[in-house]
Design a protein around this motif. Structure first.
Motif, PDB file in Angstrom:
ATOM      1  N   LEU A   1       0.827  -1.203   0.000  1.00 53.26           N
ATOM      2  CA  LEU A   1       0.000   0.000   0.000  1.00 53.26           C
ATOM      3  C   LEU A   1       0.862   1.254   0.000  1.00 53.26           C
ATOM      4  CD1 LEU A   1      -2.820  -1.062   2.465  1.00 53.26           C
ATOM      5  CD2 LEU A   1      -3.059  -0.614   0.012  1.00 53.26           C
ATOM      6  N   ASP A   2       1.927   1.247   0.788  1.00 49.19           N
ATOM      7  CA  ASP A   2       2.846   2.385   0.800  1.00 49.19           C
ATOM      8  C   ASP A   2       3.484   2.568  -0.582  1.00 49.19           C
ATOM      9  OD1 ASP A   2       2.268   2.878   3.460  1.00 49.19           O
ATOM     10  OD2 ASP A   2       4.098   1.893   4.209  1.00 49.19           O
ATOM     11  N   TRP A   3       3.853   1.452  -1.242  1.00 49.37           N
ATOM     12  CA  TRP A   3       4.446   1.523  -2.575  1.00 49.37           C
ATOM     13  C   TRP A   3       3.457   2.154  -3.561  1.00 49.37           C
ATOM     14  CZ3 TRP A   3       3.508  -0.048  -7.499  1.00 49.37           C
ATOM     15  CH2 TRP A   3       4.565   0.070  -8.400  1.00 49.37           C
ATOM     16  N   PHE A   4       2.202   1.697  -3.534  1.00 48.40           N
ATOM     17  CA  PHE A   4       1.196   2.287  -4.420  1.00 48.40           C
ATOM     18  C   PHE A   4       0.996   3.765  -4.110  1.00 48.40           C
ATOM     19  CE2 PHE A   4      -0.245  -2.116  -5.321  1.00 48.40           C
ATOM     20  CZ  PHE A   4      -0.256  -2.043  -6.714  1.00 48.40           C
ATOM     21  N   ASN A   5       0.946   4.128  -2.839  1.00 49.13           N
ATOM     22  CA  ASN A   5       0.798   5.542  -2.474  1.00 49.13           C
ATOM     23  C   ASN A   5       1.941   6.388  -3.006  1.00 49.13           C
ATOM     24  OD1 ASN A   5      -1.670   5.376  -1.138  1.00 49.13           O
ATOM     25  ND2 ASN A   5      -0.710   4.868   0.805  1.00 49.13           N
ATOM     26  N   ASP A   6       3.144   5.825  -3.057  1.00 50.31           N
ATOM     27  CA  ASP A   6       4.315   6.555  -3.539  1.00 50.31           C
ATOM     28  C   ASP A   6       4.418   6.596  -5.065  1.00 50.31           C
ATOM     29  OD1 ASP A   6       5.113   7.041  -0.933  1.00 50.31           O
ATOM     30  OD2 ASP A   6       6.581   5.402  -0.889  1.00 50.31           O
ATOM     31  N   HIS A   7       3.877   5.586  -5.769  1.00 47.56           N
ATOM     32  CA  HIS A   7       4.131   5.455  -7.208  1.00 47.56           C
ATOM     33  C   HIS A   7       2.910   5.591  -8.117  1.00 47.56           C
ATOM     34  CE1 HIS A   7       7.657   3.536  -5.362  1.00 47.56           C
ATOM     35  NE2 HIS A   7       8.280   4.041  -6.395  1.00 47.56           N
ATOM     36  N   LEU A   8       1.725   5.430  -7.594  1.00 45.63           N
ATOM     37  CA  LEU A   8       0.525   5.474  -8.435  1.00 45.63           C
ATOM     38  C   LEU A   8      -0.181   6.816  -8.251  1.00 45.63           C
ATOM     39  CD1 LEU A   8      -1.355   3.893 -10.361  1.00 45.63           C
ATOM     40  CD2 LEU A   8      -2.575   3.079  -8.334  1.00 45.63           C
ATOM     41  N   PRO A   9      -0.283   7.612  -9.317  1.00 45.21           N
ATOM     42  CA  PRO A   9      -1.008   8.883  -9.182  1.00 45.21           C
ATOM     43  C   PRO A   9      -2.454   8.636  -8.772  1.00 45.21           C
ATOM     44  CG  PRO A   9       0.159   8.756 -11.294  1.00 45.21           C
ATOM     45  CD  PRO A   9       0.235   7.395 -10.666  1.00 45.21           C
ATOM     46  N   ALA A  10      -2.968   9.511  -7.937  1.00 45.98           N
ATOM     47  CA  ALA A  10      -4.360   9.408  -7.492  1.00 45.98           C
ATOM     48  C   ALA A  10      -5.190  10.434  -8.258  1.00 45.98           C
ATOM     49  CB  ALA A  10      -4.463   9.657  -5.994  1.00 45.98           C
ATOM     50  N   PRO A  11      -6.120   9.964  -9.081  1.00 42.36           N
ATOM     51  CA  PRO A  11      -6.977  10.919  -9.795  1.00 42.36           C
ATOM     52  C   PRO A  11      -7.818  11.734  -8.813  1.00 42.36           C
ATOM     53  CG  PRO A  11      -7.277   8.668 -10.625  1.00 42.36           C
ATOM     54  CD  PRO A  11      -6.444   8.579  -9.384  1.00 42.36           C
ATOM     55  N   ASP A  12      -8.102  12.964  -9.182  1.00 45.25           N
ATOM     56  CA  ASP A  12      -9.008  13.787  -8.365  1.00 45.25           C
ATOM     57  C   ASP A  12     -10.358  13.098  -8.283  1.00 45.25           C
ATOM     58  OD1 ASP A  12      -7.040  15.734  -8.172  1.00 45.25           O
ATOM     59  OD2 ASP A  12      -7.798  16.857  -9.885  1.00 45.25           O
ATOM     60  N   ASP A  13     -11.067  13.334  -7.174  1.00 48.48           N
ATOM     61  CA  ASP A  13     -12.385  12.730  -6.986  1.00 48.48           C
ATOM     62  C   ASP A  13     -13.333  13.019  -8.143  1.00 48.48           C
ATOM     63  OD1 ASP A  13     -11.630  11.596  -4.591  1.00 48.48           O
ATOM     64  OD2 ASP A  13     -12.529  13.169  -3.361  1.00 48.48           O
ATOM     65  N   ASN A  14     -13.234  14.218  -8.731  1.00 51.48           N
ATOM     66  CA  ASN A  14     -14.160  14.567  -9.809  1.00 51.48           C
ATOM     67  C   ASN A  14     -13.916  13.768 -11.083  1.00 51.48           C
ATOM     68  OD1 ASN A  14     -11.810  15.788 -10.671  1.00 51.48           O
ATOM     69  ND2 ASN A  14     -12.716  17.784 -11.028  1.00 51.48           N
ATOM     70  N   ARG A  15     -12.814  13.024 -11.169  1.00 50.90           N
ATOM     71  CA  ARG A  15     -12.516  12.204 -12.346  1.00 50.90           C
ATOM     72  C   ARG A  15     -13.349  10.925 -12.391  1.00 50.90           C
ATOM     73  NH1 ARG A  15      -9.316  14.650 -16.173  1.00 50.90           N
ATOM     74  NH2 ARG A  15      -7.902  16.048 -15.120  1.00 50.90           N
ATOM     75  N   PHE A  16     -14.082  10.643 -11.327  1.00 51.34           N
ATOM     76  CA  PHE A  16     -14.901   9.436 -11.258  1.00 51.34           C
ATOM     77  C   PHE A  16     -16.360   9.721 -11.591  1.00 51.34           C
ATOM     78  CE2 PHE A  16     -11.206   8.559  -8.768  1.00 51.34           C
ATOM     79  CZ  PHE A  16     -10.919   7.240  -9.045  1.00 51.34           C
ATOM     80  N   ALA A  17     -16.671  10.961 -11.924  1.00 48.72           N
ATOM     81  CA  ALA A  17     -18.069  11.362 -12.081  1.00 48.72           C
ATOM     82  C   ALA A  17     -18.353  11.870 -13.490  1.00 48.72           C
ATOM     83  CB  ALA A  17     -18.425  12.446 -11.065  1.00 48.72           C
ATOM     84  N   VAL A  18     -19.604  11.721 -13.884  1.00 48.19           N
ATOM     85  CA  VAL A  18     -20.107  12.346 -15.101  1.00 48.19           C
ATOM     86  C   VAL A  18     -21.238  13.281 -14.690  1.00 48.19           C
ATOM     87  CG1 VAL A  18     -19.455  10.491 -16.680  1.00 48.19           C
ATOM     88  CG2 VAL A  18     -21.679  10.421 -15.573  1.00 48.19           C
ATOM     89  N   ARG A  19     -21.441  14.300 -15.491  1.00 47.10           N
ATOM     90  CA  ARG A  19     -22.487  15.282 -15.193  1.00 47.10           C
ATOM     91  C   ARG A  19     -23.787  14.826 -15.836  1.00 47.10           C
ATOM     92  NH1 ARG A  19     -22.708  19.120 -11.600  1.00 47.10           N
ATOM     93  NH2 ARG A  19     -23.673  21.021 -12.265  1.00 47.10           N
TER      94      ARG A  19
END
Length: 106
Positions: A18-36
């Motif tokens: 989990l620490d490795w993923f937190n360090d290496h995987l970009p986290a998309p903004d919350d709004n990237r999971f939504a459609v209008r």
């Protein structure tokens, strides 16, 4: 935080991954999971690793193996068409699933 009900030999490798993923995987903004829709945001996005994200996939498979050994049901699901892309980087995409996109996890 360590939960004493989780055996340490499961917890420590999971924490490292989990620490490795937190360090290496970009986290998309919350709004990237939504459609209008109808003037409001509806969260519909599903994350998928790209097939060429080898380090991400390798560590996800390691995490899945640890969780499987701990008794957690794990499924490996792939698709060539994740749906409408809402976000993309070099490791992953977030997509609104198409009708034929697998979305039921067993």
């Amino acid at each position: 935080m360590y939960d004493s009900s989780t055996p340490e030999h499961f917890y420590l490798p999971l924490r490292e991954l989990l620490d490795w993923f937190n360090d290496h995987l970009p986290a998309p903004d919350d709004n990237r999971f939504a459609v209008r829709s109808r003037k409001r945001n509806i969260e519909v996005g599903i994350c998928w690793f790209r097939a060429d994200a080898r380090d991400m996939l390798r560590n996800a498979h390691l995490m899945a193996a640890i969780l499987r050994d701990y008794g957690v049901a794990i499924a490996h699901i792939t698709t060539r068409d994740p749906g409408q892309l809402l976000y993309s980087d070099r490791y992953q995409v977030v997509a609104k699933p198409a009708v034929h996109t697998p979305t039921i996890w067993h």
